[in-house]
Design a protein around this motif. Structure first.
Motif, short mmCIF file in Angstrom:
data_model
loop_
_atom_site.label_atom_id
_atom_site.label_comp_id
_atom_site.label_asym_id
_atom_site.label_seq_id
_atom_site.Cartn_x
_atom_site.Cartn_y
_atom_site.Cartn_z
N ALA A 63 0.80 -1.23 0.00
CA ALA A 63 0.00 0.00 0.00
C ALA A 63 0.83 1.28 0.00
O ALA A 63 0.26 2.38 -0.09
N GLN A 64 2.13 1.15 0.06
CA GLN A 64 2.95 2.36 0.12
C GLN A 64 2.72 3.24 -1.12
O GLN A 64 2.82 2.77 -2.25
N LYS A 97 -5.09 3.50 6.90
CA LYS A 97 -4.82 4.55 7.88
C LYS A 97 -3.37 5.01 7.82
O LYS A 97 -3.07 6.20 7.89
N ALA A 98 -2.47 4.05 7.65
CA ALA A 98 -1.03 4.37 7.67
C ALA A 98 -0.62 5.22 6.47
O ALA A 98 0.24 6.10 6.61
N VAL A 99 -1.23 4.99 5.31
CA VAL A 99 -0.80 5.70 4.10
C VAL A 99 -1.79 6.78 3.67
O VAL A 99 -1.55 7.49 2.69
N GLY A 100 -2.93 6.89 4.37
CA GLY A 100 -3.91 7.92 4.03
C GLY A 100 -4.73 7.61 2.79
O GLY A 100 -5.11 8.51 2.04
N ALA A 101 -5.04 6.32 2.59
CA ALA A 101 -5.80 5.91 1.40
C ALA A 101 -7.27 5.72 1.73
O ALA A 101 -7.64 5.39 2.86
N ARG A 102 -8.12 5.92 0.73
CA ARG A 102 -9.54 5.59 0.87
C ARG A 102 -9.72 4.10 0.68
O ARG A 102 -9.05 3.49 -0.16
N ILE A 103 -10.63 3.51 1.44
CA ILE A 103 -10.99 2.10 1.29
C ILE A 103 -12.28 2.00 0.51
O ILE A 103 -13.24 2.73 0.78
#
Length: 332
Positions: A63-64, A97-103
């Protein structure tokens, strides 16, 4: 001015839902990564990343740098849902949460019980009657809690899935017909006098992509229903018959009594028996919110085309059907 690169990670990219969503996102300019446990052939639209959705470290590594994680993981044959599904969604939430992505979660009707039938709204009560439904409800609860803690979430629920990439988890390709072989018989799952909601996987993937094109207008936690096709008992079977060009094909009632009798001994039958209630009453998804949001941009493939393309993709059309298709296109 060059648009910034948008990167999406698909958990479950080898499945029907994940594959169609990956294709749609790629068409809309996303760079797509797919997490996979096994080596995959090179794909023009997906950059494969080796890893396991059951490993939090693998998901976080994949996910990075992404802005989106599509959680489309489904254990094949619905096996071990109680052991696999919730840990996988937890790993997706932690990585997002760690990378600030939408799920994004492609949702189902499993969440709902008969008290919500026949018309399912985004906010209908969720009182499922099955183990899988209860797990689905818990998945959404965890996503909502994550949104309250700073994550962003989009859930797009739809009816029974079918499409060219349908897997064994699809009633269309595992119960109504036999994938990988020309259609010789059709089983009707629904009870006489009822209707059922169906969703074409390419339309689902395209809907998700079009919603994300307007992400700034979405709520932190947003839910949409796809109305799809509301088909009376027998209508999907007739669409299959028309697509094959074989008017003499027989439609048989699904052997529910046999399934119920053998469910203690056959895993697939046990899973089918548990979901039987979804075929005994009419079910529709209220798609007015989605219609109002997307308007004319809402993708709706005509049923005849959707069924034919699904059968072709599943290897269920024989040479005679293929010749009929060629003649039809040559006339057009």
């Amino acid at each position: 001015m060059t648009k910034p690169t948008r990167i999406a990670l698909i958990i479950g990219a080898t499945g029907g839902i994940g594959g169609e969503t990956a294709a749609a996102l790629a068409r809309h300019g996303w760079t797509v990564r797919g997490l996979t446990r096994r080596p995959q052939p090179a794909h023009p639209q997906i950059d494969w990343i080796s890893g396991d959705a059951m490993s939090a470290a693998d998901v976080l590594r994949a996910a990075q740098g992404v802005q989106l994680i599509v959680h489309a993981a489904n254990p094949p044959g619905y096996r071990d849902w109680d052991k696999l599904v919730l840990p996988m969604i937890d790993h997706t939430i932690a990585a997002a949460k760690a990378v600030g992505a939408r799920i994004v979660l492609p949702g189902t009707i499993y969440n709902f019980g008969p008290d919500a039938f026949p018309s399912l709204r985004e906010d209908s009560p969720q009182h499922p009657r099955t183990r899988k439904g209860a797990i689905r409800v818990e998945m959404e609860k965890r996503l909502k809690a994550a949104a309250s803690a700073g994550a962003t979430v989009l859930i797009v629920r739809a009816g029974d899935f079918f499409g060219p990439r349908s897997t064994a988890n699809s009633n269309f390709s595992s119960a109504m017909i036999q994938r990988g072989a020309p259609v010789k018989r059709i089983f009707e799952l629904a009870r006489r006098g009822t209707s059922h909601a169906w969703a074409y996987l390419p339309d689902l993937g395209e809907t998700i992509a079009r919603l994300l094109d307007r992400e700034s207008e979405l709520a932190t936690f947003d839910v949409f229903h796809i109305a799809g096709y509301q088909l009376a008992q027998g209508e999907m079977a007739q669409a299959i018959i028309k697509a094959t060009g074989k008017p003499g094909l027989k439609v048989w009632p699904f052997p529910w009594p046999l399934v119920l009798a053998l469910q203690p001994f056959v895993h697939l039958f046990r899973e089918l028996a548990e979901m039987r209630y979804l075929w005994r009453e009419s079910i529709a998804l209220d798609g007015r919110k989605l219609q109002a949001f997307l308007g004319d941009a809402l993708p709706v493939t005509p049923l005849e085309i959707a069924v034919r393309d699904s059968l072709e993709g599943l290897g269920c059309l024989d040479a005679e059907s293929d010749r009929s298709k060629q003649m039809r296109y040559s006339v057009i």
